[in-house]
Motif scaffolding. Sequence first.
Motif, PDB file in Angstrom:
ATOM      1  N   THR A 244       0.861  -1.186   0.000  1.00 28.31           N
ATOM      2  CA  THR A 244       0.000   0.000   0.000  1.00 28.31           C
ATOM      3  C   THR A 244       0.892   1.228   0.000  1.00 28.31           C
ATOM      4  O   THR A 244       1.778   1.363   0.855  1.00 28.31           O
ATOM      5  CB  THR A 244      -0.921   0.006   1.230  1.00 28.31           C
ATOM      6  OG1 THR A 244      -1.823  -1.104   1.134  1.00 28.31           O
ATOM      7  CG2 THR A 244      -1.726   1.288   1.294  1.00 28.31           C
ATOM      8  N   VAL A 245       0.664   2.102  -0.947  1.00 29.70           N
ATOM      9  CA  VAL A 245       1.491   3.299  -1.114  1.00 29.70           C
ATOM     10  C   VAL A 245       0.624   4.522  -0.815  1.00 29.70           C
ATOM     11  O   VAL A 245      -0.325   4.819  -1.547  1.00 29.70           O
ATOM     12  CB  VAL A 245       2.076   3.365  -2.536  1.00 29.70           C
ATOM     13  CG1 VAL A 245       2.884   4.640  -2.726  1.00 29.70           C
ATOM     14  CG2 VAL A 245       2.945   2.130  -2.798  1.00 29.70           C
ATOM     15  N   LEU A 246       0.961   5.218   0.270  1.00 31.01           N
ATOM     16  CA  LEU A 246       0.243   6.413   0.694  1.00 31.01           C
ATOM     17  C   LEU A 246       1.072   7.646   0.363  1.00 31.01           C
ATOM     18  O   LEU A 246       2.306   7.595   0.382  1.00 31.01           O
ATOM     19  CB  LEU A 246      -0.032   6.359   2.207  1.00 31.01           C
ATOM     20  CG  LEU A 246      -0.748   5.105   2.728  1.00 31.01           C
ATOM     21  CD1 LEU A 246      -0.872   5.172   4.246  1.00 31.01           C
ATOM     22  CD2 LEU A 246      -2.114   4.955   2.083  1.00 31.01           C
ATOM     23  N   SER A 247       0.394   8.737   0.091  1.00 30.27           N
ATOM     24  CA  SER A 247       1.084   9.969  -0.278  1.00 30.27           C
ATOM     25  C   SER A 247       0.343  11.172   0.280  1.00 30.27           C
ATOM     26  O   SER A 247      -0.887  11.164   0.381  1.00 30.27           O
ATOM     27  CB  SER A 247       1.170  10.080  -1.807  1.00 30.27           C
ATOM     28  OG  SER A 247       1.610  11.361  -2.208  1.00 30.27           O
ATOM     29  N   SER A 248       1.097  12.198   0.623  1.00 26.69           N
ATOM     30  CA  SER A 248       0.495  13.446   1.096  1.00 26.69           C
ATOM     31  C   SER A 248      -0.084  14.262  -0.047  1.00 26.69           C
ATOM     32  O   SER A 248      -0.867  15.189   0.185  1.00 26.69           O
ATOM     33  CB  SER A 248       1.548  14.287   1.836  1.00 26.69           C
ATOM     34  OG  SER A 248       2.064  13.592   2.937  1.00 26.69           O
ATOM     35  N   THR A 249       0.308  13.926  -1.282  1.00 30.21           N
ATOM     36  CA  THR A 249      -0.074  14.763  -2.417  1.00 30.21           C
ATOM     37  C   THR A 249      -0.801  14.012  -3.519  1.00 30.21           C
ATOM     38  O   THR A 249      -1.214  14.617  -4.512  1.00 30.21           O
ATOM     39  CB  THR A 249       1.171  15.433  -3.030  1.00 30.21           C
ATOM     40  OG1 THR A 249       2.087  14.413  -3.450  1.00 30.21           O
ATOM     41  CG2 THR A 249       1.857  16.341  -2.015  1.00 30.21           C
TER      42      THR A 249
END
Length: 393
Positions: A244-249
Motif C-alpha cells: 500500500t502506497v500512501l502519499s500526502s499529495t
Amino acid sequence: MAYTFSHDDIAYLASPPGAAALAEVGDFALTQASLLKDLEQIRRVHGDHAAALVETVRLRRRATAKLEGAQDWFFTDDALQQATPTAVARHRAQRLAGKTVHDITCSIGAELAELARVCPAVIGSDLDPIRLAMATHNLRTRNVLLAKADALVPVSNADVVIADPARRADGKRTHDPAKLQPPLPDLLAAYAGRDLAVKCAPGLDFDKLAWAGEVEVVSLDGAVREACLWSSGLAAPGVTRRATVLSSTAEPWTLTDADPDDIPEREPGEWIIDPDGAVVRAGLVRHYAAKHGLWQLDPRIAYLTGDKVPEGVRGFRILDRMEFREKALRAELHRRDCGPLEILARGVDIDPDALRNRLKPKGSQPHTLVVTRIGRAATVFLCATPMASAVTH
C-alpha cells in the motif's frame, strides 16, 4: 537524554495554569543553540515545571510532521517515535470500519484517534500508566474506553485485536519476532482464533514467520513505514501479500499477489524504474511491472525497465550501459562533464559514497549511476538525473 514524565507532570500540564504555561513556553525558540538560555529563563518563572513544559513543547513541534490534530497532545519521546503516522493509522482504520476494535498496546493513543472516527466501539489498553494518562488527555474528546491491562491477557471480546509490539530488545532494534515486546509467538498464542492485526517492522522475515493471513507493507511519501500482519479473517480472499502506497499529495494505491505477474524477458528499455519500497518489501516487483508494462533488468533484482515511466514515478533515462570498471567509468563521466552524481546500487557490494569519492566527478552536469548485477556480471547504467518537477509523489 529524554525527560521522564510523572503523574504530577501530566496533572499540571492538563490544568488551566499548565495550558497557559505551555502557550508561554511555545514562544521560545528551544533550538539546540538557545536551549540552555531558554531553559534558564523558563525555570525562573515556572520552577520545577520547566523541564516538563519544555519537553512537551519540543515533542509537540516534532509531532506536527507525523500526527494530525495533535497540537495539544502529550507525549514521551519514545511514544512519539513509536506512534503510527496519522495517514497510516487512518488507512488501517478504514479497513476496520464498522467493527469493534481493541488496541492492546495503545500507548498515547495515535491509533485509537483514527479508529474512533469509523468504529462503533474502541478500547485501548497498555501496561504503562504514564502513557495511559497521556492517552486519556489526548483522546478526551473521543468515545474511547481506556484501561490498564497486559497485552498477553485477553480482557475484551472486541471483533478485532490490534497490537504493536515494541521493536527494541536490550536497547537495540530487533527483527526477531520472539524478541519483540510482547513476543510475537506469545501474542499469537494468546489470541488464537481471534481476528488480529499486528504492526511490525518492515524488515521482518515474513517467509520465516509463515504467516497464514495477509502481510501488508505500507509506505508513506516514499518511505516504508511498517508491515501489518492481518489474520485470515481480515484478509482479502486469495491475498497473502499487499503493498500500500500512501502519499500526502496523491491518491493512495495498492497492489496484491492476486494481481497478474506475467512479464516478458527483454533487453533494457529506455528507462530504469526503482519501484516504491513497499512493493519491493512485499515481494510484488513482478506484479508492479505487469501492471505498468515493464520488465526486470534481471529476474533476481528489483530494478525495472521499460519504454515509459508510470505516472508520478521517478524514472532514469538510460544514456549508456557499461561493464563495471571504475577506470573506464571515471573517464566516461569526465567526458560527459559529470558533476552532481547520484548512485543507486542493488545486488552488488558497493558503498555509493565511497564509489563517488573514487570517481571524483568535477563537472557541472548531474547524472545518475545505477549499479546492479545482470546475470553474473556487475553492470552500470549511466542515466540522466530526472528533474524534481517530474516527481509527483
